[in-house]
Design a protein around this motif. Structure first.
Motif, PDB file in Angstrom:
ATOM      1  N   LEU A  30     -26.230 -17.049  13.733  1.00 52.07           N
ATOM      2  CA  LEU A  30     -25.086 -17.331  14.599  1.00 52.07           C
ATOM      3  C   LEU A  30     -25.543 -17.832  15.963  1.00 52.07           C
ATOM      4  CD1 LEU A  30     -22.094 -17.215  15.403  1.00 52.07           C
ATOM      5  CD2 LEU A  30     -22.417 -14.786  15.933  1.00 52.07           C
ATOM      6  N   LEU A  31     -26.539 -17.169  16.533  1.00 51.35           N
ATOM      7  CA  LEU A  31     -27.011 -17.558  17.859  1.00 51.35           C
ATOM      8  C   LEU A  31     -27.659 -18.937  17.837  1.00 51.35           C
ATOM      9  CD1 LEU A  31     -28.496 -14.161  19.097  1.00 51.35           C
ATOM     10  CD2 LEU A  31     -26.431 -15.293  19.928  1.00 51.35           C
ATOM     11  N   LEU A  32     -28.409 -19.240  16.787  1.00 45.62           N
ATOM     12  CA  LEU A  32     -29.048 -20.552  16.702  1.00 45.62           C
ATOM     13  C   LEU A  32     -28.013 -21.663  16.535  1.00 45.62           C
ATOM     14  CD1 LEU A  32     -32.207 -19.848  14.512  1.00 45.62           C
ATOM     15  CD2 LEU A  32     -32.102 -20.287  16.966  1.00 45.62           C
ATOM     16  N   VAL A  33     -26.993 -21.420  15.739  1.00 45.76           N
ATOM     17  CA  VAL A  33     -25.929 -22.412  15.596  1.00 45.76           C
ATOM     18  C   VAL A  33     -25.200 -22.600  16.920  1.00 45.76           C
ATOM     19  CG1 VAL A  33     -23.712 -22.885  14.495  1.00 45.76           C
ATOM     20  CG2 VAL A  33     -25.636 -22.068  13.128  1.00 45.76           C
ATOM     21  N   LEU A  34     -24.974 -21.516  17.640  1.00 46.34           N
ATOM     22  CA  LEU A  34     -24.299 -21.599  18.935  1.00 46.34           C
ATOM     23  C   LEU A  34     -25.135 -22.385  19.936  1.00 46.34           C
ATOM     24  CD1 LEU A  34     -21.785 -20.651  20.475  1.00 46.34           C
ATOM     25  CD2 LEU A  34     -23.061 -18.610  21.159  1.00 46.34           C
ATOM     26  N   VAL A  35     -26.441 -22.120  19.960  1.00 44.78           N
ATOM     27  CA  VAL A  35     -27.325 -22.878  20.846  1.00 44.78           C
ATOM     28  C   VAL A  35     -27.322 -24.351  20.467  1.00 44.78           C
ATOM     29  CG1 VAL A  35     -29.742 -23.224  21.497  1.00 44.78           C
ATOM     30  CG2 VAL A  35     -28.787 -20.922  21.439  1.00 44.78           C
ATOM     31  N   ALA A  36     -27.406 -24.641  19.159  1.00 41.32           N
ATOM     32  CA  ALA A  36     -27.391 -26.034  18.714  1.00 41.32           C
ATOM     33  C   ALA A  36     -26.096 -26.727  19.116  1.00 41.32           C
ATOM     34  CB  ALA A  36     -27.568 -26.094  17.201  1.00 41.32           C
ATOM     35  N   TRP A  37     -24.990 -26.012  19.023  1.00 45.45           N
ATOM     36  CA  TRP A  37     -23.692 -26.568  19.385  1.00 45.45           C
ATOM     37  C   TRP A  37     -23.659 -26.972  20.864  1.00 45.45           C
ATOM     38  CZ3 TRP A  37     -18.825 -23.391  20.717  1.00 45.45           C
ATOM     39  CH2 TRP A  37     -17.689 -24.229  20.744  1.00 45.45           C
ATOM     40  N   MET A  38     -24.097 -26.079  21.753  1.00 47.80           N
ATOM     41  CA  MET A  38     -24.070 -26.372  23.183  1.00 47.80           C
ATOM     42  C   MET A  38     -25.084 -27.445  23.557  1.00 47.80           C
ATOM     43  SD  MET A  38     -23.438 -22.710  25.096  1.00 47.80           S
ATOM     44  CE  MET A  38     -24.944 -21.960  24.458  1.00 47.80           C
ATOM     45  N   VAL A  39     -26.315 -27.281  23.087  1.00 50.85           N
ATOM     46  CA  VAL A  39     -27.379 -28.201  23.477  1.00 50.85           C
ATOM     47  C   VAL A  39     -27.119 -29.604  22.932  1.00 50.85           C
ATOM     48  CG1 VAL A  39     -29.843 -28.694  23.249  1.00 50.85           C
ATOM     49  CG2 VAL A  39     -29.075 -26.373  23.744  1.00 50.85           C
ATOM     50  N   SER A  40     -26.607 -29.712  21.718  1.00 55.63           N
ATOM     51  CA  SER A  40     -26.318 -31.028  21.154  1.00 55.63           C
ATOM     52  C   SER A  40     -25.237 -31.741  21.957  1.00 55.63           C
ATOM     53  CB  SER A  40     -25.883 -30.884  19.698  1.00 55.63           C
ATOM     54  OG  SER A  40     -26.918 -30.354  18.910  1.00 55.63           O
ATOM     55  N   GLY A  41     -24.250 -30.998  22.415  1.00 52.97           N
ATOM     56  CA  GLY A  41     -23.234 -31.605  23.260  1.00 52.97           C
ATOM     57  C   GLY A  41     -23.812 -32.139  24.554  1.00 52.97           C
ATOM     58  N   VAL A  42     -24.721 -31.379  25.154  1.00 51.80           N
ATOM     59  CA  VAL A  42     -25.375 -31.829  26.386  1.00 51.80           C
ATOM     60  C   VAL A  42     -26.227 -33.066  26.117  1.00 51.80           C
ATOM     61  CG1 VAL A  42     -27.048 -31.211  28.167  1.00 51.80           C
ATOM     62  CG2 VAL A  42     -25.342 -29.538  27.428  1.00 51.80           C
ATOM     63  N   VAL A  43     -27.016 -33.034  25.049  1.00 52.25           N
ATOM     64  CA  VAL A  43     -27.900 -34.150  24.734  1.00 52.25           C
ATOM     65  C   VAL A  43     -27.087 -35.412  24.449  1.00 52.25           C
ATOM     66  CG1 VAL A  43     -29.561 -35.032  23.039  1.00 52.25           C
ATOM     67  CG2 VAL A  43     -29.791 -32.708  23.928  1.00 52.25           C
ATOM     68  N   ALA A  44     -25.984 -35.294  23.740  1.00 51.44           N
ATOM     69  CA  ALA A  44     -25.173 -36.464  23.406  1.00 51.44           C
ATOM     70  C   ALA A  44     -24.676 -37.173  24.653  1.00 51.44           C
ATOM     71  CB  ALA A  44     -24.000 -36.037  22.530  1.00 51.44           C
ATOM     72  N   LEU A  45     -24.297 -36.415  25.676  1.00 47.19           N
ATOM     73  CA  LEU A  45     -23.745 -37.013  26.887  1.00 47.19           C
ATOM     74  C   LEU A  45     -24.808 -37.345  27.929  1.00 47.19           C
ATOM     75  CD1 LEU A  45     -20.415 -35.092  27.618  1.00 47.19           C
ATOM     76  CD2 LEU A  45     -20.693 -37.528  27.229  1.00 47.19           C
ATOM     77  N   CYS A  46     -25.855 -36.548  28.002  1.00 40.57           N
ATOM     78  CA  CYS A  46     -26.781 -36.635  29.133  1.00 40.57           C
ATOM     79  C   CYS A  46     -28.206 -37.008  28.751  1.00 40.57           C
ATOM     80  CB  CYS A  46     -26.815 -35.299  29.892  1.00 40.57           C
ATOM     81  SG  CYS A  46     -25.201 -34.654  30.321  1.00 40.57           S
ATOM     82  N   GLY A  47     -28.536 -37.056  27.479  1.00 42.00           N
ATOM     83  CA  GLY A  47     -29.909 -37.330  27.099  1.00 42.00           C
ATOM     84  C   GLY A  47     -30.755 -36.072  27.107  1.00 42.00           C
ATOM     85  N   LEU A  48     -32.073 -36.264  27.126  1.00 40.59           N
ATOM     86  CA  LEU A  48     -33.008 -35.145  27.050  1.00 40.59           C
ATOM     87  C   LEU A  48     -33.419 -34.726  28.459  1.00 40.59           C
ATOM     88  CD1 LEU A  48     -35.258 -36.406  24.119  1.00 40.59           C
ATOM     89  CD2 LEU A  48     -33.274 -34.900  24.017  1.00 40.59           C
ATOM     90  N   ILE A  49     -33.064 -33.509  28.833  1.00 39.88           N
ATOM     91  CA  ILE A  49     -33.379 -32.962  30.154  1.00 39.88           C
ATOM     92  C   ILE A  49     -34.174 -31.689  29.948  1.00 39.88           C
ATOM     93  CG2 ILE A  49     -32.433 -32.089  32.327  1.00 39.88           C
ATOM     94  CD1 ILE A  49     -29.937 -33.764  31.778  1.00 39.88           C
ATOM     95  N   GLY A  50     -35.396 -31.671  30.392  1.00 37.46           N
ATOM     96  CA  GLY A  50     -36.277 -30.552  30.119  1.00 37.46           C
ATOM     97  C   GLY A  50     -36.401 -29.571  31.261  1.00 37.46           C
TER      98      GLY A  50
END
Length: 333
Positions: free
Chosen positions: A239-259
């Protein structure tokens, strides 16, 4: 362990975090090639300023500041969760390949000329969630051991990076420039209601994590210890990994890769506040948001011309993380 004065500390942390976010946002809206003071910004927000000033504040700077804040909050929360799951402060969304998988999906959409939504955004979500599923499948029965997830995630991230480089090497020059700019991180919003979608994703994800904060505290005892206390570790990790993927993928889609945001912000706040995730979740939400807002201000104002915000977060985050690494005697959570 949870603080005995938790309610009071939580109120103080939330108020302090909101003040930090508000101050960072005001600095972000006021800063730029056309310098604006606080009075001009306030008048523009209410529509009383000159049309040019109103357009700059409402259509350019305010959406950009909000996007930066949401991106920072999502990345910081993702790093916080992964550091708990792996019990390793070096963990962040990149370590399990979540950002890399989202990047692969988004690059496919960019190079094929898909519309941002649902094309690029959908590709990023599919890529991030696909990598999570792949990592869980490859880790198999070792999913309750952090070493299994860590090593599998490193390999998945390396594979995604290779795919991205391969795709870029085959792309035309114009598409290559666009994709490279996106990969370095930016806050230029495409037209549409994408900011509202990201806001719903990050805010809802943060709310779920706050509800799971007691479970995150139990996971600090170790996965076997959590199993002994009746926590369904495999389901919680999934559940936590899916939740992280959900949030991070949304950020990456709009903003690119920010480390480095998901790496440094949770660790600094853990040093300051301790290990109670009922306090760390709202602190990371606000701390990550304010940190990326300020990094975006530096990206827009310090250099002669605007640079990708991912460059700024790396220039700040990498040396800071090295200092923390040298100062820390014990890195296990």
């Amino acid at each position: 362990m949870p603080s005995p004065v938790f309610p009071f500390r939580l109120i103080v942390i939330c108020c302090t975090g909101l003040v930090f976010v508000l101050c960072s946002g005001v600095i972000g809206v006021c800063s730029g090639p056309a310098g604006l003071d606080l009075a001009q910004v306030w008048a523009a927000l209410w529509g009383y300023a000159e049309p040019t000033t109103v357009s700059i504040v409402r259509e350019v700077r305010l959406p950009r500041v909000l996007l930066a804040g949401l991106a920072g909050a999502g990345l910081a929360l993702g790093g916080l969760v992964l550091q708990v799951l792996l019990r390793n402060p070096l963990a962040e969304p990149y370590i399990l390949g979540v950002s890399g998988g989202a990047g692969v999906g988004a690059v496919f959409g960019l190079l094929l000329g898909w519309p941002f939504f649902p094309g690029v955004a959908g590709g990023a979500f599919a890529g991030g969630l696909g990598i999570v599923a792949l990592v869980l499948a490859l880790a198999g029965r070792r999913v309750v051991q952090r070493e299994g997830l860590l090593l599998t995630g490193v390999m998945a991230n390396a594979f995604c990076s290779a795919i991205i480089l391969f795709l870029l090497s085959l792309s035309p020059q114009l598409q290559l420039q666009s994709a490279l700019y996106w990969l370095m991180g930016h806050f230029s919003l495409p037209p549409g209601n994408h900011l509202a979608l990201l806001a719903g994703t990050v805010v809802l994800g943060g709310g779920v994590l706050f509800g799971l904060a007691p479970t995150l505290n139990v996971l600090l005892l170790g996965h076997h210890g959590a199993l002994g206390l009746g926590i369904p570790v495999r389901r919680v990790i999934a559940l936590l990994l899916v939740l992280v993927a959900w949030m991070v993928s949304g950020v990456v889609a709009l903003c690119g890769l920010i480390g480095f945001v998901g790496l440094v912000v949770p660790h600094i706040l853990r040093l300051v506040l301790g290990t109670d995730h009922r306090e760390l979740v709202p602190a990371c939400f606000c701390g990550g948001a304010g940190f990326v807002m300020l990094c975006d201000v530096l990206a827009r104002t310090v250099p002669p011309q605007e640079i990708p915000v991912g460059v700024v977060t790396a220039l700040i985050g990498a040396p800071l993380f090295i200092v923390l690494l040298v100062r820390e005697d014990r890195w296990r959570l």
